[in-house]
Write a protein that holds these residues in place. Structure first.
Motif, PDB file in Angstrom:
ATOM      1  N   GLN A  75       1.187  -1.177  -0.137  1.00 23.19           N
ATOM      2  CA  GLN A  75       0.188   0.016  -0.090  1.00 23.19           C
ATOM      3  C   GLN A  75       0.840   0.734  -0.085  1.00 23.19           C
ATOM      4  OE1 GLN A  75      -3.269  -0.218  -0.002  1.00 23.19           O
ATOM      5  NE2 GLN A  75      -3.788   1.746   0.991  1.00 23.19           N
ATOM      6  N   VAL A  76       0.699   2.432  -0.842  1.00 24.19           N
ATOM      7  CA  VAL A  76       1.476   3.295  -0.614  1.00 24.19           C
ATOM      8  C   VAL A  76       1.405   3.795   0.073  1.00 24.19           C
ATOM      9  CG1 VAL A  76      -0.092   4.439  -2.721  1.00 24.19           C
ATOM     10  CG2 VAL A  76       2.360   5.236  -2.127  1.00 24.19           C
ATOM     11  N   GLN A  77       1.834   5.216   0.525  1.00 22.60           N
ATOM     12  CA  GLN A  77       2.257   5.676   1.894  1.00 22.60           C
ATOM     13  C   GLN A  77       2.181   7.655   0.968  1.00 22.60           C
ATOM     14  OE1 GLN A  77       1.492   4.556   5.070  1.00 22.60           O
ATOM     15  NE2 GLN A  77       1.436   2.759   3.794  1.00 22.60           N
ATOM     16  N   MET A 130       1.848  11.684   2.319  1.00 23.12           N
ATOM     17  CA  MET A 130       2.133  12.454   3.823  1.00 23.12           C
ATOM     18  C   MET A 130       1.558  13.958   3.083  1.00 23.12           C
ATOM     19  SD  MET A 130       2.228  12.896   6.671  1.00 23.12           S
ATOM     20  CE  MET A 130       2.590  11.566   7.220  1.00 23.12           C
ATOM     21  N   CYS A 176       2.645  16.704  -1.469  1.00 20.39           N
ATOM     22  CA  CYS A 176       1.792  14.969  -1.211  1.00 20.39           C
ATOM     23  C   CYS A 176       3.386  14.472  -1.806  1.00 20.39           C
ATOM     24  CB  CYS A 176       0.466  14.570  -2.003  1.00 20.39           C
ATOM     25  SG  CYS A 176       0.542  13.221  -2.268  1.00 20.39           S
ATOM     26  N   TYR A 186       4.889  10.692  -1.330  1.00 20.26           N
ATOM     27  CA  TYR A 186       4.716   9.069  -2.019  1.00 20.26           C
ATOM     28  C   TYR A 186       5.298   8.491  -1.574  1.00 20.26           C
ATOM     29  CZ  TYR A 186       6.021  10.971  -6.422  1.00 20.26           C
ATOM     30  OH  TYR A 186       6.764  11.104  -7.688  1.00 20.26           O
ATOM     31  N   SER A 187       5.152   6.959  -1.290  1.00 20.87           N
ATOM     32  CA  SER A 187       6.282   6.015  -0.931  1.00 20.87           C
ATOM     33  C   SER A 187       6.439   5.895  -2.129  1.00 20.87           C
ATOM     34  CB  SER A 187       5.576   4.943  -0.038  1.00 20.87           C
ATOM     35  OG  SER A 187       5.010   4.384  -0.345  1.00 20.87           O
ATOM     36  N   SER A 202      -6.198   5.369  -2.079  1.00 20.59           N
ATOM     37  CA  SER A 202      -5.232   4.949  -1.115  1.00 20.59           C
ATOM     38  C   SER A 202      -4.922   6.527  -1.262  1.00 20.59           C
ATOM     39  CB  SER A 202      -4.428   4.650  -1.985  1.00 20.59           C
ATOM     40  OG  SER A 202      -3.854   3.151  -2.009  1.00 20.59           O
ATOM     41  N   GLY A 250      -4.220  10.084   1.594  1.00 20.36           N
ATOM     42  CA  GLY A 250      -3.144  10.362   2.628  1.00 20.36           C
ATOM     43  C   GLY A 250      -3.868  10.885   4.392  1.00 20.36           C
ATOM     44  N   GLN A 251      -3.594  11.232   5.413  1.00 25.03           N
ATOM     45  CA  GLN A 251      -4.226  12.087   6.747  1.00 25.03           C
ATOM     46  C   GLN A 251      -5.340  13.288   6.435  1.00 25.03           C
ATOM     47  OE1 GLN A 251      -4.696   9.599   9.131  1.00 25.03           O
ATOM     48  NE2 GLN A 251      -3.531   8.701   7.773  1.00 25.03           N
TER      49      GLN A 251
END
Length: 124
Positions: free
Chosen positions: A1-3, A5, A22, A24-25, A113, A115-116
């Motif tokens: 799962q991509v992270q 932030m 943003c 991303y991982s 997917s 972010g917060q």
């Protein structure tokens, strides 16, 4: 799962600008920004094709066309949302999002997917 932030939210007066970031991982073909206010559905704001022969294609909600710009810095694994000419109606929690492979990037409901979120508040 991509992270994912987000950062860059804050308070600004009407007519002002903000740039959201943003991180991303790992890269996903479809990256987007959504926004949401309490009691309302999440709204797709801007999306971008980031990989492939059609990389660079963008999609915008009518309410932000000409004012918001989505972009990417691949070297920094970051997607941006430049927001200009902000109005109080733009006040919302903004979320970065990614969609599964083979998605048409303008298909807002396919994004899964998240972010917060980062809060944007525009005062009159």
């Amino acid at each position: 799962q991509v992270q994912l932030m987000e950062s860059g939210g804050g308070s600004v007066q009407a007519g002002g600008s903000l740039r959201l970031s943003c991180a991303y991982s790992y890269s996903k073909r479809c990256m987007a920004w959504f926004r949401q206010n309490p009691g309302r559905e999440r709204e797709g704001v801007a999306a971008m094709v980031t990989i492939g022969s059609d990389a660079g294609i963008t999609y915008y909600a009518d309410s932000v066309k000409g004012r918001f710009t989505i972009s990417q810095d691949k070297a920094k694994d970051t997607v941006y949302l430049q927001m200009d000419k902000l109005t109080p109606e733009d006040t919302a929690m903004f979320y970065c999002a990614a969609a599964p492979p083979s998605t048409w990037c303008g298909d807002w409901p396919k994004y899964n997917s998240w972010g917060q979120g980062t809060q944007v508040t525009v005062s009159s």
